[in-house]
Scaffold this motif. Sequence first.
Motif, mmCIF file in Angstrom:
data_model
loop_
_atom_site.group_PDB
_atom_site.id
_atom_site.type_symbol
_atom_site.label_atom_id
_atom_site.label_comp_id
_atom_site.label_asym_id
_atom_site.label_seq_id
_atom_site.Cartn_x
_atom_site.Cartn_y
_atom_site.Cartn_z
ATOM 1 N N UNK A 596 -29.576 1.206 9.720
ATOM 2 C CA UNK A 596 -28.394 1.989 9.444
ATOM 3 C C UNK A 596 -28.122 2.454 8.196
ATOM 4 N N UNK A 597 -27.320 3.208 7.806
ATOM 5 C CA UNK A 597 -26.594 3.642 6.515
ATOM 6 C C UNK A 597 -25.281 4.150 6.518
ATOM 7 N N UNK A 598 -24.437 3.804 5.788
ATOM 8 C CA UNK A 598 -23.010 4.184 5.881
ATOM 9 C C UNK A 598 -22.473 4.721 4.752
ATOM 10 N N UNK A 599 -21.349 5.274 4.486
ATOM 11 C CA UNK A 599 -20.309 5.282 3.495
ATOM 12 C C UNK A 599 -19.025 5.600 3.773
ATOM 13 N N UNK A 600 -18.335 4.847 2.715
ATOM 14 C CA UNK A 600 -16.672 4.831 3.429
ATOM 15 C C UNK A 600 -16.011 5.084 2.090
ATOM 16 N N UNK A 601 -14.891 5.654 2.259
ATOM 17 C CA UNK A 601 -13.822 6.527 1.336
ATOM 18 C C UNK A 601 -12.565 5.792 1.510
ATOM 19 N N UNK A 602 -11.944 5.202 0.250
ATOM 20 C CA UNK A 602 -10.728 4.149 0.392
ATOM 21 C C UNK A 602 -9.544 4.867 -0.346
ATOM 22 N N UNK A 603 -8.465 5.425 0.280
ATOM 23 C CA UNK A 603 -7.453 5.835 -0.690
ATOM 24 C C UNK A 603 -5.984 4.942 0.027
ATOM 25 N N UNK A 604 -5.378 4.820 -1.296
ATOM 26 C CA UNK A 604 -3.905 4.077 -1.032
ATOM 27 C C UNK A 604 -3.104 4.702 -2.107
ATOM 28 N N UNK A 605 -1.749 4.866 -1.555
ATOM 29 C CA UNK A 605 -0.791 5.365 -2.048
ATOM 30 C C UNK A 605 0.431 4.261 -1.916
ATOM 31 N N UNK A 606 1.082 3.985 -2.996
ATOM 32 C CA UNK A 606 2.243 2.948 -3.117
ATOM 33 C C UNK A 606 3.550 3.865 -3.471
ATOM 34 N N UNK A 607 4.514 3.689 -2.952
ATOM 35 C CA UNK A 607 5.744 4.344 -3.366
ATOM 36 C C UNK A 607 6.819 3.180 -3.035
ATOM 37 N N UNK A 608 7.371 2.628 -4.095
ATOM 38 C CA UNK A 608 8.337 1.531 -3.889
ATOM 39 C C UNK A 608 9.348 1.729 -5.197
ATOM 40 N N UNK A 609 10.661 0.914 -4.984
ATOM 41 C CA UNK A 609 11.565 0.827 -6.098
ATOM 42 C C UNK A 609 11.567 -0.686 -6.792
ATOM 43 N N UNK A 611 13.110 -3.179 -9.821
ATOM 44 C CA UNK A 611 14.212 -3.612 -10.508
ATOM 45 C C UNK A 611 13.962 -4.051 -12.065
ATOM 46 N N UNK A 612 14.441 -3.243 -12.988
ATOM 47 C CA UNK A 612 14.462 -3.286 -14.294
ATOM 48 C C UNK A 612 15.463 -4.028 -15.146
ATOM 49 N N UNK A 613 15.308 -5.062 -15.849
ATOM 50 C CA UNK A 613 16.268 -5.687 -16.221
ATOM 51 C C UNK A 613 16.326 -5.481 -18.048
ATOM 52 N N UNK A 614 17.353 -4.685 -18.468
ATOM 53 C CA UNK A 614 17.240 -4.473 -19.971
ATOM 54 C C UNK A 614 18.615 -4.994 -20.648
ATOM 55 N N UNK A 615 18.470 -6.199 -21.206
ATOM 56 C CA UNK A 615 19.730 -7.014 -21.833
ATOM 57 C C UNK A 615 20.578 -7.471 -20.525
ATOM 58 N N UNK A 616 21.727 -6.874 -20.313
ATOM 59 C CA UNK A 616 22.601 -7.228 -19.282
ATOM 60 C C UNK A 616 22.725 -6.010 -18.299
ATOM 61 N N UNK A 617 21.912 -4.976 -18.578
ATOM 62 C CA UNK A 617 21.668 -3.826 -17.642
ATOM 63 C C UNK A 617 20.712 -4.108 -16.666
ATOM 64 N N UNK A 618 21.136 -3.672 -15.251
ATOM 65 C CA UNK A 618 19.911 -3.682 -14.259
ATOM 66 C C UNK A 618 19.818 -2.441 -13.597
ATOM 67 N N UNK A 619 18.572 -1.945 -13.595
ATOM 68 C CA UNK A 619 18.334 -0.645 -13.042
ATOM 69 C C UNK A 619 17.277 -0.350 -12.328
ATOM 70 N N UNK A 620 17.434 0.326 -11.064
ATOM 71 C CA UNK A 620 16.224 0.659 -10.086
ATOM 72 C C UNK A 620 15.537 1.708 -10.445
ATOM 73 N N UNK A 621 14.391 1.591 -10.496
ATOM 74 C CA UNK A 621 13.497 2.916 -10.755
ATOM 75 C C UNK A 621 12.270 3.009 -9.618
ATOM 76 N N UNK A 622 11.985 4.140 -9.473
ATOM 77 C CA UNK A 622 10.973 4.623 -8.619
ATOM 78 C C UNK A 622 9.354 4.310 -9.353
ATOM 79 N N UNK A 623 8.679 3.685 -8.201
ATOM 80 C CA UNK A 623 7.179 3.456 -8.808
ATOM 81 C C UNK A 623 6.223 3.857 -7.910
ATOM 82 N N UNK A 624 5.284 4.706 -8.469
ATOM 83 C CA UNK A 624 4.194 5.432 -7.340
ATOM 84 C C UNK A 624 2.939 4.881 -8.158
ATOM 85 N N UNK A 625 2.008 4.664 -7.335
ATOM 86 C CA UNK A 625 0.638 4.488 -7.743
ATOM 87 C C UNK A 625 -0.425 4.771 -6.735
ATOM 88 N N UNK A 626 -1.524 5.510 -7.142
ATOM 89 C CA UNK A 626 -2.404 6.028 -6.114
ATOM 90 C C UNK A 626 -3.753 5.293 -6.781
#
Length: 887
Positions: A596-609, A611-626
Motif C-alpha cells: 500500500x502507498x498513501x498520501x495525506x494533506x493536513x490543514x488547521x485554522x485557529x481563530x482566537x482572542x 489578552x495583551x497587557x501594555x503597562x496598566x492597559x489590558x486589551x483583547x486582540x484577535x489572533x488567526x493562524x493557518x
Amino acid sequence: MAYLTRIPLLRFGLLSLGVCLGYSLTAQYAHSTTVHLTDERSLYEVFDAIEQQTPFVFAYDQGVKDVHTSNRLGNEITVDAVLAVLAKENDLDFRRIDQTIYVKSRPRKTLVQQADQRGSLAGAVTDEEGNQLPGVTVRLLETPYGAVTNTEGRFAMRNIPAGTYSIELKSVGFEKHIQTVKINSEETTRLQLKMMASLDELEAVVIRGESAKEKMESTSQAVLVVETKKAQMQTADLGEVMARTEGVSVQRSGGLGSNTRFSLNGLTDDQIRFFMDGIPLTAMGHVNGVANVPVNTVERVEVYKGVVPIQFGADALGGAVNLVSNSEYEGTHGQLSYQVGSFNTHRLAGFVQHRPINRKYFLSGSAFLDKTDNNYWVDVEIPDERGRVEQRRVRRFHDGYSAFGASIEAGFRDIKIADKLSIRAFHNGSEKDVQHNLIMVLPFGETFWETSSHGGFIDWRKEILPGLKISNVAGFSENQTIWVDTASVVYKWDGTLARDLEGEIVRRQQPGENGSGSDAVFSDWTYYDRIFANYLWGSKHQIKLSSAPTLLERSGRNRQITDPADVDRLALRNKLFNLINGVEYEFKPTDRLEWTVFGKNYIQRLNTEQVMVQGVEIDVVDLKRNTHNWGVGTGVRLALSERLSAKLTYERATRLPNAIEVFGDGLFIGDNVEIQPERSHNANVDVKYVQRAANKADFQVSISGFLRQVDSLIVLLGSGMTFIHDNVANASSKGLELNYSWTSANERFEINGNGTWLDFRNVSEGGRFEPFKGDRIPNRPYLFSNANIGYKIPNLLGRQNHLQLFVGGRYVHEFFRGWESIGDPNRKQFIPSQFTQNVGITQDFQWHPFKLNLTLEVQNISNATVFDFFGVQRPGRNFNTKLLMKF
C-alpha cells in the motif's frame, strides 16, 4: 416406461414428437381418470403409479428432483387433482400433449417474487460437549442459501422462500450432518445443531478459521489487535488490558477514574488518536480517556503503530487506537456484567442488540455505571507539631469517582438508498474528587471536577456501483467540564482541618487549594464529518479516498471573576478547524504479497482572542493562524512461507495541536497559542512466526523494531502548580518489542507475554532544550514487560461448565521524573522499579440461552508500593468479583 423418460435424449425426442403431434389430452378424459396412491410416496413414485394405472407417460426436465409429496394427496384422486397439488407445492409446470405429460421445474424467480412467503433461519452449532464451533459451513441443499458460523458458532440466513429443506453442516474434523428444516412465512426458524467428531479426519488435518485479529494482522498495515473476550470475564479495566500489550504503557495518577497517560512507542497523550468504531472517542462522549471505557462494551482494540490508515481522517503522530464495539450479530443478543471490589468499587455495564434476520430494521443500546471511593492507603510526608517531616501511611479521603453513560442506535439495512442507515445518540457524565496536586505534595479536601457529554451522529453506507462503496459519518457532540476549587480552609492528609497553635481553623488568604483557585465551566462543541470511498478494481487493486473536516468551538467562564474590569480568559472566543484528506492505493498480486502507498494533506485554522497587557492597559486582540502540511506513507507485507512473514511500514506524519494544548484546561494547564504542529518520520519492521499444525501446540513469536524521529515534539512541562504544553525542537524514539504465545495441543494450557525496550531522547540542536541534549524524555518508562499464564479445566461442574485459572505479572524498570543530566545524581527524583502480580479464577455456567461467568481476582498480590508519573501512588492489594451474563 418412467425410467426411460428420465434419459435426457429420450426426453428431448418425446418432447419434440409431442410438439409435432400438436394436440392436447382432452379434459373429459383427464377428469374421468382416477388413480389409487399409497400413503408413503415420493414424486417419482406418484408418476410411476399414474403410468401404471393410466395411459399417461411422463417426460422430465433436468431440474425436476425426487422429493417427498404432500399428505394432501388422497388414495383415490383424479390425475388433474394430483398434478394441481404437485404443481403448487413443488414449483412444477405440467403440459399434456396426447398421452405424454411433460414436467418442467419452475424458475426460482417465481419464489423470489413472493416476498410475503419468505422466512428466515438462525441457529447455533456445537460439538458433542457443547463447545461452540466457528467456521462451520451451513447450506440448504438444492438452493443458493448458505452461511458460515461466526466465532460463537452462530449463523443466520434471511429472505428464504417458505418451504421444507434439507440443511447440511460441514466442518473439517466432524461428520457431515444433514437434517430437515421447515421455513415458515414471515417467521424465524431457530435451530440448535450438534456435530459428531470424525476421528479419521481429526488425525489427518486440523483447519481453523481466521479470526478478525489474524485477518487484520496479516495485512500490510502496522496494526496490532487486542481481543477482549477473556478480559471481559476478568476484573481488569481497559487501561490495565492495554498496559499488557507490547509497546504500550498506561500511567495513572491514582485509581479508577484518575487521569491517564497512554504511551505508544514512547509517544503519548494526543500524539495518539483514539476512536470508537472509527469515530473520535471524545466525540462519542468518552472524555475521561480510553482507560476508563468499560471493557465489556469493546470486542477488540486495534492499535496502529505510527502508521495510520486514511479512513480515520486522523492527524496522529505516533499512531491510533480504535475500539471496536460488539459485533452486529443477527437476532437478539446481549450481555450484562456487574463487578464489586475493594475501595467500595462497583461497576455495571451492559448492552443489547436486536437485528431481526427477516427484517430491515435494527436496534441496539448500551449503558454503564461506575462508582468508587478510591480510599486506598498511600505513603506521604507529614510535618509533626515541631515541623519535622515524617513518613506516614494514610487513607485517601477525597478521591471518589462516579460515571455513567448510555447510548442508543436505530437504523435500517439493505434498503434502496443505503446498505446501512442509522442514527445514534449518547449521553455520558462523571464526577471526580481531586485528592492532591499533580505531584502528590499538597492534600485537597474540597476540589472536584465534573464532566457531561451528549451528542449523536448519522451513519450512511452504500455500494453505489459494483466495487465502489461510499460511507459517511457526520455528527456533533458537546463536552462540558466544570472545575471547582474554592476551598477557604486547609486540609491535612488524615482528612481533618488544619489548626494553628491556638486550635483555630487555618483559613486561606484567598480561596483555592491549588493556588488562586477556580470555579470554571467550559464547553467544547465539536462538529465532524468522515467521508470514505473505497473502489475495488479487479481482485488485485484497491483505491481509497477520505476527507475529514472537524470544527471545535470552546466557550466558558470563570465564575470567580465578578469584577467587569477583569478579563475572563475562558470567555474568549476559541475555534479550531481541522481538515485531513487522504488517498491510498493497495496492490495485492498474490495472497503472499500486499503493498500500500498513501498520501495525506493536513490543514488547521485557529481563530482566537488573546489578552495583551501594555503597562496598566489590558486589551483583547484577535489572533488567526493557518498551517498546511503534507504526509506520505507506505506498507509492504510478504509471507515468506506459511509460517513466517515480514512487514515494513513507514509514514511521514503530522499531528496538529489540540484544544487543550492551545487553549489550556482552565485549571492546571495554561494556554500556548504559539505552539506548532508536530512532525515525525515513523518506521516499523516486524517479523512474525506462527506454528499451527495438526495435533501440535500453537506457538507464535514476533519481533518488531521501530523508529520515531520527531520535530517540534509537544511535551507537558512545568513544576508544582504551573504546567504548559510546549515544543521540544527534536526528539528520537527507537526500540524493540518482543511478543510470544503458546497454547497446548488440548488447548488447556497457555502462556503469553511481551517485552518492550525504547530509547526516547531529546536530540535538540538549539533552543531552550539544547542543554538537555542526549537526555531521555523525562517521566516515561523505557523498559517494561508482561507475562500471563492460564489453565482450563473443562466440564468441571457439568458439561460446558469450564474452570479457568489465570495469573499475570508486570515489570516496569525505574525511570527519572525530570531531566537526567541536571541535579545531584544521588538525590534525583525517580520512579523506582516495580513488579506487580494478579491471580484469578473464572467458572463458566451454561444455562441455555444464558452463559454465566463468575470471576474472583486479586490484583497487586504482594501489596507493592506502585508509582506512576509525577510520583503519584497507585492502589495496593485489592480484591474483585465479577459476574458476566451473556444471552
